[in-house]
Design a protein around this motif. Structure first.
Motif, PDB file in Angstrom:
ATOM      1  N   ILE A 254       0.679  -0.819  -0.152  1.00 15.88           N
ATOM      2  CA  ILE A 254      -0.170   0.027   0.061  1.00 15.88           C
ATOM      3  C   ILE A 254       0.763   1.214  -0.021  1.00 15.88           C
ATOM      4  CG2 ILE A 254      -1.774   1.191   0.946  1.00 15.88           C
ATOM      5  CD1 ILE A 254      -2.368  -1.286   0.357  1.00 15.88           C
ATOM      6  N   ILE A 255       0.564   2.107  -0.776  1.00 16.58           N
ATOM      7  CA  ILE A 255       1.793   3.289  -1.685  1.00 16.58           C
ATOM      8  C   ILE A 255       0.935   4.189  -0.669  1.00 16.58           C
ATOM      9  CG2 ILE A 255       3.104   4.572  -2.541  1.00 16.58           C
ATOM     10  CD1 ILE A 255       3.526   1.837  -2.783  1.00 16.58           C
ATOM     11  N   TYR A 256      -0.233   4.537  -0.202  1.00 19.02           N
ATOM     12  CA  TYR A 256      -1.312   5.779   0.360  1.00 19.02           C
ATOM     13  C   TYR A 256      -2.594   4.761  -0.006  1.00 19.02           C
ATOM     14  CZ  TYR A 256      -3.742  10.186   1.240  1.00 19.02           C
ATOM     15  OH  TYR A 256      -3.903  11.188   1.045  1.00 19.02           O
ATOM     16  N   GLU A 257      -2.762   5.391   1.243  1.00 19.62           N
ATOM     17  CA  GLU A 257      -4.405   5.320   1.226  1.00 19.62           C
ATOM     18  C   GLU A 257      -5.238   6.697   2.550  1.00 19.62           C
ATOM     19  OE1 GLU A 257      -5.905   3.048   4.368  1.00 19.62           O
ATOM     20  OE2 GLU A 257      -3.984   2.302   4.868  1.00 19.62           O
ATOM     21  N   GLY A 258      -6.435   7.386   1.940  1.00 14.28           N
ATOM     22  CA  GLY A 258      -7.333   8.353   2.223  1.00 14.28           C
ATOM     23  C   GLY A 258      -8.147   8.661   1.938  1.00 14.28           C
ATOM     24  N   ILE A 259      -9.047   9.598   1.808  1.00 15.81           N
ATOM     25  CA  ILE A 259     -10.052  10.071   1.014  1.00 15.81           C
ATOM     26  C   ILE A 259      -9.668  10.622  -0.335  1.00 15.81           C
ATOM     27  CG2 ILE A 259     -11.684  11.802   0.872  1.00 15.81           C
ATOM     28  CD1 ILE A 259     -11.709   9.019   3.385  1.00 15.81           C
ATOM     29  N   ALA A 260     -10.639  10.534  -1.408  1.00 11.78           N
ATOM     30  CA  ALA A 260      -9.536  11.450  -2.565  1.00 11.78           C
ATOM     31  C   ALA A 260     -10.387  12.693  -2.749  1.00 11.78           C
ATOM     32  CB  ALA A 260     -10.772  10.398  -3.613  1.00 11.78           C
ATOM     33  N   GLU A 261      -9.704  13.564  -3.540  1.00 10.79           N
ATOM     34  CA  GLU A 261     -10.199  14.727  -3.929  1.00 10.79           C
ATOM     35  C   GLU A 261     -10.156  14.780  -5.147  1.00 10.79           C
ATOM     36  OE1 GLU A 261      -6.828  17.950  -1.805  1.00 10.79           O
ATOM     37  OE2 GLU A 261      -5.521  16.372  -2.954  1.00 10.79           O
TER      38      GLU A 261
ATOM     39  N   PRO B 257     -10.123   7.417  -8.355  1.00  7.59           N
ATOM     40  CA  PRO B 257     -11.006   7.622  -7.388  1.00  7.59           C
ATOM     41  C   PRO B 257     -11.941   8.612  -7.267  1.00  7.59           C
ATOM     42  CG  PRO B 257      -9.014   8.176  -6.712  1.00  7.59           C
ATOM     43  CD  PRO B 257      -9.072   7.444  -8.198  1.00  7.59           C
ATOM     44  N   CYS B 258     -13.162   7.837  -6.162  1.00 15.72           N
ATOM     45  CA  CYS B 258     -14.220   8.844  -6.105  1.00 15.72           C
ATOM     46  C   CYS B 258     -13.646   9.591  -5.603  1.00 15.72           C
ATOM     47  CB  CYS B 258     -15.093   8.534  -6.429  1.00 15.72           C
ATOM     48  SG  CYS B 258     -15.512   6.234  -6.930  1.00 15.72           S
ATOM     49  N   PRO B 259     -14.255  11.174  -5.336  1.00 17.37           N
ATOM     50  CA  PRO B 259     -13.329  12.274  -4.827  1.00 17.37           C
ATOM     51  C   PRO B 259     -14.892  11.822  -3.496  1.00 17.37           C
ATOM     52  CG  PRO B 259     -14.358  13.158  -7.005  1.00 17.37           C
ATOM     53  CD  PRO B 259     -14.489  11.441  -7.006  1.00 17.37           C
ATOM     54  N   GLY B 260     -14.097  12.251  -2.438  1.00 22.85           N
ATOM     55  CA  GLY B 260     -14.508  12.373  -0.854  1.00 22.85           C
ATOM     56  C   GLY B 260     -14.675  11.135  -0.312  1.00 22.85           C
ATOM     57  N   GLU B 261     -14.460   9.941  -1.091  1.00 24.46           N
ATOM     58  CA  GLU B 261     -14.304   8.855  -0.623  1.00 24.46           C
ATOM     59  C   GLU B 261     -12.625   7.815  -0.525  1.00 24.46           C
ATOM     60  OE1 GLU B 261     -18.675   8.005  -2.572  1.00 24.46           O
ATOM     61  OE2 GLU B 261     -16.840   6.369  -3.186  1.00 24.46           O
ATOM     62  N   TRP B 262     -13.077   6.556   0.275  1.00 23.46           N
ATOM     63  CA  TRP B 262     -11.313   6.314   0.644  1.00 23.46           C
ATOM     64  C   TRP B 262     -10.788   5.141  -0.496  1.00 23.46           C
ATOM     65  CZ3 TRP B 262     -10.349   1.042   0.371  1.00 23.46           C
ATOM     66  CH2 TRP B 262      -9.113   0.727   0.525  1.00 23.46           C
ATOM     67  N   PHE B 263      -9.457   5.877  -0.639  1.00 23.63           N
ATOM     68  CA  PHE B 263      -9.183   4.517  -2.311  1.00 23.63           C
ATOM     69  C   PHE B 263      -7.327   4.611  -1.453  1.00 23.63           C
ATOM     70  CE2 PHE B 263      -7.199   9.106  -2.131  1.00 23.63           C
ATOM     71  CZ  PHE B 263      -5.966   8.799  -3.012  1.00 23.63           C
ATOM     72  N   ALA B 264      -6.679   3.753  -2.182  1.00 22.61           N
ATOM     73  CA  ALA B 264      -5.806   3.361  -1.618  1.00 22.61           C
ATOM     74  C   ALA B 264      -5.339   3.446  -3.178  1.00 22.61           C
ATOM     75  CB  ALA B 264      -5.650   1.811  -1.710  1.00 22.61           C
ATOM     76  N   ASN B 265      -3.629   3.277  -2.634  1.00 25.94           N
ATOM     77  CA  ASN B 265      -2.696   2.811  -4.421  1.00 25.94           C
ATOM     78  C   ASN B 265      -2.162   2.188  -3.989  1.00 25.94           C
ATOM     79  OD1 ASN B 265      -3.349   5.351  -5.894  1.00 25.94           O
ATOM     80  ND2 ASN B 265      -1.710   6.301  -5.644  1.00 25.94           N
ATOM     81  N   VAL B 266      -2.095   0.855  -4.546  1.00 23.14           N
ATOM     82  CA  VAL B 266      -1.689  -0.583  -4.881  1.00 23.14           C
ATOM     83  C   VAL B 266      -0.695  -0.756  -5.318  1.00 23.14           C
ATOM     84  CG1 VAL B 266      -2.988  -2.012  -4.701  1.00 23.14           C
ATOM     85  CG2 VAL B 266      -2.052  -2.519  -2.954  1.00 23.14           C
ATOM     86  N   VAL B 267       0.941  -1.341  -4.957  1.00 28.29           N
ATOM     87  CA  VAL B 267       1.387  -2.007  -5.870  1.00 28.29           C
ATOM     88  C   VAL B 267       1.750  -3.889  -5.445  1.00 28.29           C
ATOM     89  CG1 VAL B 267       3.993  -2.042  -6.741  1.00 28.29           C
ATOM     90  CG2 VAL B 267       3.110  -0.285  -6.142  1.00 28.29           C
ATOM     91  N   LEU B 268       0.857  -4.353  -6.366  1.00 23.56           N
ATOM     92  CA  LEU B 268       0.667  -5.841  -6.609  1.00 23.56           C
ATOM     93  C   LEU B 268       2.517  -6.267  -6.879  1.00 23.56           C
ATOM     94  CD1 LEU B 268      -3.138  -6.078  -6.957  1.00 23.56           C
ATOM     95  CD2 LEU B 268      -2.260  -6.637  -4.980  1.00 23.56           C
ATOM     96  N   ILE B 269       2.679  -7.570  -6.670  1.00 22.52           N
ATOM     97  CA  ILE B 269       3.619  -8.049  -6.935  1.00 22.52           C
ATOM     98  C   ILE B 269       3.764  -9.377  -7.006  1.00 22.52           C
ATOM     99  CG2 ILE B 269       6.609  -8.641  -7.349  1.00 22.52           C
ATOM    100  CD1 ILE B 269       5.555  -5.739  -4.900  1.00 22.52           C
ATOM    101  N   ALA B 270       3.672 -10.338  -8.274  1.00 19.41           N
ATOM    102  CA  ALA B 270       2.624 -11.559  -8.391  1.00 19.41           C
ATOM    103  C   ALA B 270       3.725 -12.165  -9.201  1.00 19.41           C
ATOM    104  CB  ALA B 270       1.323 -11.703  -8.628  1.00 19.41           C
TER     105      ALA B 270
END
Length: 292
Positions: free
Chosen positions: A263-270, A278-291
Motif C-alpha cells: 500500500i503506497i497511499y490511502e486516504g480520501i480522494a480529491e 478514485p471517487c472524490p470524497g471517498e476512501w481509496f488506496a494506491n497499491v503495487v502488487l508483485i505477483a
C-alpha cells in the motif's frame, strides 16, 4: 525496432516465428520494414514502431482523440495542471514504488504494458540496468510515435522496442520475458483487466514478476455504484470489481503462485477532472502488487 526483440516475438494469430525484412535503418534501429511468419501473417514496422494494428479503446483513454484536441505536450501539461500538490506527490510516490521494484531486474526483457504517455517508461530509462531490454507496448500506434520521439530527445542513447499491440493477445512467446510492469495500464483496461493479467502470466518466465499498480476503493461506497453504472452503460460490465481488494487479489492468484501487496497511499480522494476512480470524497488506496 531492434533485432533483439525477434527472440521473444511470436505471431499473435498462429504462434509462429517471424522473419524480418528491413527497408530503412538509423544506426541499429529499424525504422521501416516488415516481419512475416511462416503462415503468411505480415506486420509492418513504421517510424521505428512494430505495428500489430491494434485498435484504441472507444470509450476511455482514446489517446489519438485526446492528442488531436490538445497536442501531445499540451495534453500532459493540462493533466498535471488539474492536480493539487498533494495529488502530484501521491502520484510521484506511486510511480517511485513501481520503478523501485523494476530496478531490481538486472538483465533480460522488461515489458511495459499500456505505456500511454510514457510516464513510467521515461522513469525506467533513467533507472534500469543497461543490460535490461525495454519493450514499450500500447494499443495506440500514434501515442507510441510521440513517446518514441520524446525519448529520442531526452535519452537518445537508450534502445527501446515499441510495439503497438493488444495486451490481451501479446505477440510475445510463452515464458520469454523477465518482468512485466505497468503504471495503471491494467487498471485502465477495466473489464479486460483479467485477460491482461493472464497474458502477463503467460509471457513471463518461471518466478519472474508482474509489477502491477492499481487502486482500491470501498465496494459499498456511492462512488463504486456510480462507477458500476457508468461502466455498464459503456459495455464494460463488471469492470468496477477490479478496484475491490478481494476481487483484484483473486484475479492475480488465479494465474500466479504468490502475490505481495504494498500500500503506497490511502486516504480520501480529491476531485480530478475526468477521473472516474478514485471517487472524490471517498476512501481509496494506491497499491503495487508483485505477483510471481
Amino acid at each position: 525496432m531492434y533485432t533483439n526483440i525477434l527472440s521473444v516475438l511470436r505471431c499473435p494469430h498462429c504462434g509462429g516465428e517471424f522473419e524480418l525484412t528491413a527497408a530503412g535503418k538509423e544506426g541499429e534501429e529499424i525504422l521501416e520494414g516488415k516481419i512475416a511468419c511462416g503462415k503468411g501473417h505480415v506486420f509492418y514496422i513504421r517510424q521505428g514502431i512494430l505495428d500489430f494494428q491494434s485498435q484504441e479503446q472507444e470509450n476511455l483513454n482514446s489517446w489519438s482523440e485526446y492528442i488531436g484536441e490538445e497536442g501531445y505536450d499540451d495534453l500532459g501539461q493540462k493533466i498535471e495542471a488539474r492536480k493539487t500538490e498533494k495529488q502530484k506527490k501521491i502520484d510521484r510516490d506511486f510511480l517511485d514504488a513501481i520503478v523501485g521494484e523494476a530496478a531490481k531486474l538486472k538483465s533480460g526483457f522488461l515489458l511495459d504494458v499500456a505505456s500511454g504517455r510514457g510516464i513510467l517508461l521515461g522513469e525506467l530509462v533513467k533507472t534500469v540496468s543497461a543490460d535490461v531490454n525495454l519493450i514499450s507496448t500500447d494499443l495506440s500506434f500514434r501515442v507510441l510515435t510521440f513517446d518514441r520521439a520524446a525519448l529520442k530527445r531526452t535519452a537518445p542513447q537508450v534502445k527501446v522496442n515499441y510495439i503497438a499491440c493488444d495486451a490481451t493477445n501479446l505477440p510475445v512467446r510463452d515464458g520469454s520475458v523477465d518482468m512485466v510492469c505497468t503504471y495503471a495500464g491494467f487498471t485502465n483496461m477495466m473489464d479486460l483487466m483479467e485477460k491482461g493479467i493472464r497474458e502477463a502470466a503467460r509471457v513471463l518466465k518461471d518466478d519472474a514478476p508482474l509489477i502491477n499498480s492499481s487502486v482500491y476503493m470501498d465496494e459499498n461506497a456511492e462512488g463504486a455504484k456510480r462507477a458500476a453504472k457508468f461502466l455498464a452503460e459503456n459495455h464494460m460490465e463488471g469492470g468496477e470489481k477490479t478496484y475491490i481488494r478481494n476481487e483484484l487479489l483473486a484475479i492475480h492468484k488465479a494465474y500466479f503462485s504468490t502475490v505481495r501487496e504494498k500500500i503506497i497511499y490511502e486516504g480520501i480522494a480529491e476531485s480530478v477532472e475526468g477521473d472516474l476512480i478514485p471517487c472524490p470524497g471517498e476512501w481509496f488506496a494506491n497499491v503495487v502488487l508483485i505477483a510471481r
